[in-house]
Design a protein around this motif. Structure first.
Motif, short mmCIF file in Angstrom:
data_model
loop_
_atom_site.label_atom_id
_atom_site.label_comp_id
_atom_site.label_asym_id
_atom_site.label_seq_id
_atom_site.Cartn_x
_atom_site.Cartn_y
_atom_site.Cartn_z
N ALA A 142 0.94 -1.33 0.07
CA ALA A 142 -0.18 0.15 -0.01
C ALA A 142 0.92 1.14 -0.16
CB ALA A 142 -0.75 0.08 1.34
N LYS A 180 -0.72 7.06 1.23
CA LYS A 180 -2.06 7.77 1.08
C LYS A 180 -3.10 6.75 1.35
CE LYS A 180 -4.72 10.20 -2.19
NZ LYS A 180 -5.12 11.04 -3.53
N GLU A 181 -2.96 5.39 0.82
CA GLU A 181 -3.80 4.38 1.18
C GLU A 181 -4.06 3.87 2.59
OE1 GLU A 181 -3.56 2.26 -3.21
OE2 GLU A 181 -2.37 1.61 -1.56
N TYR A 234 -5.69 6.63 4.47
CA TYR A 234 -7.01 6.51 3.92
C TYR A 234 -7.92 5.44 4.94
CZ TYR A 234 -11.12 4.38 1.63
OH TYR A 234 -12.44 4.03 1.10
#
Length: 351
Positions: free
Chosen positions: A159, A162-163, A166
């Protein structure tokens, strides 16, 4: 994420594990005082409230450390289940049986000695099924997380930052929106996949590999501020809710409350940026850390036995009694696990 965990510099995780281990014992030594609100003096109750609030970080920190130590590694499923999973389950099953048998002995000596053999077996099975001691809820929870680790680790290693953020932000939102005062604003969207302790796993891993651009001194100041803020909310929130309801209210003690989260992040970041170099202390810390899982499993049994001989949180003034009983319990628990570990096959059940 491009950042990777430096596995050669994880001494801070050892320090943090020991602090959390002592915190768990400290919490359980303190806990009974809080339920005596209204029947004990305000000063003693306040001692319990302050002491308990100070160590509420212990369970979240344990879970965050699981994320630090497991999510960054690559696993073959069979290898993970044999080496990691069984290492948790076998000691858990052994000590669960010990607690169940201890409860049975107390039950029989308490006058309930008319149970048939089959009733005893049924009672023991029910105990093992639902938890033979209250503190073992954590092991039931962590076993569920361990089952998900091989899947979660593959995602997080691939990942982007940002993921990962999130996921963390949605998890934080679920904690926020689940506060009772905000429940009327809740939308009927199923966010259970982002809820509970799983967020601490991801958060712990993220904070362990994230390098901040500010100085360590500033990071320490921020972490201390977070600890003070989270603990203060826990102390005062618990007090006002308890007074309002005229009975102890543990809402602010929840491991997934925002105030406990704040304090837990502060403790985590603080110890990540503190180095203990004194050889004497590092040896003690390493020794305690090695047996920390076993200490967690056995410490409630030790506290119960100590309670029988009246060595508990109020055998002297709780201000001094709680820390003293914590130290005694820690020493006895380590001794028990150390001895069990040295027995034939003891390493498989000692923890």
């Amino acid at each position: 994420m491009r950042e990777s965990l430096n596995t050669n510099n994880l001494s801070w995780t050892t320090n943090l594990r020991v602090v959390a281990t002592i915190g768990v014992i400290f919490l359980h030594v303190t806990a009974d005082i809080l339920y005596e609100y209204g029947t004990i003096s305000n000063s003693i109750w306040w001692t319990g409230n302050i002491y308990d609030s100070l160590v509420r970080f212990c369970v979240p920190v344990f879970v965050m450390l699981t994320g630090v130590l497991l999510l960054g590694k690559k696993y073959e499923l069979n290898d993970f289940l044999k080496k990691r999973f069984l290492r948790i389950v076998l000691p858990f099953l052994f000590w669960s049986l010990i607690y169940a048998l201890f409860s049975l002995i107390i039950k029989i000596f308490g006058g309930n000695n008319e149970m048939s053999f089959f009733e005893i077996i049924k009672w023991l099975i029910n105990k093992l099924k639902n938890g033979s001691s209250l503190h073992l809820w954590y092991i039931y929870m962590i076993i569920g997380i361990y089952l998900f680790i091989p899947i979660l680790s593959k995602w997080i290693q691939n990942a982007t930052e940002k993921e990962i953020l999130y996921f963390i932000f949605i998890w934080l939102f679920t904690l926020f929106i689940n506060q009772p005062i905000l429940s009327k604003f809740r939308v009927d969207i199923n966010l259970t996949y982002f809820s509970g302790f799983i967020g601490y796993i991801v958060l712990g891993y993220y904070l362990s590999i994230k390098e901040f651009t500010i100085s360590k001194g500033t990071i320490k100041m921020i972490s201390i501020f977070l600890i003070i803020l989270g603990v203060s909310i826990t102390i005062l929130g618990t007090y006002f809710l308890t007074v309002e309801n005229n009975s102890f209210q543990e809402y602010f003690y929840s491991d997934t409350s925002l105030n406990v989260l704040i304090a837990s992040v502060g403790v985590f970041i603080f110890f990540k940026n503190v180095k203990i170099s004194n050889l004497f202390f590092t040896r003690i810390i390493t020794f305690i850390s090695e047996y920390s899982y076993g200490v967690y499993l056995v410490h409630i049994l030790v506290l119960r036995l100590m309670g029988i001989v009246k060595i508990n949180n109020n055998f002297i003034n709780p201000i001094f009694g709680i820390p003293l009983v914590t130290i005694i319990c820690l020493l006895i628990s380590i001794s028990i696990i150390y001895i069990v570990n040295k027995l034939p096959l003891g390493k498989y059940i000692s923890g």
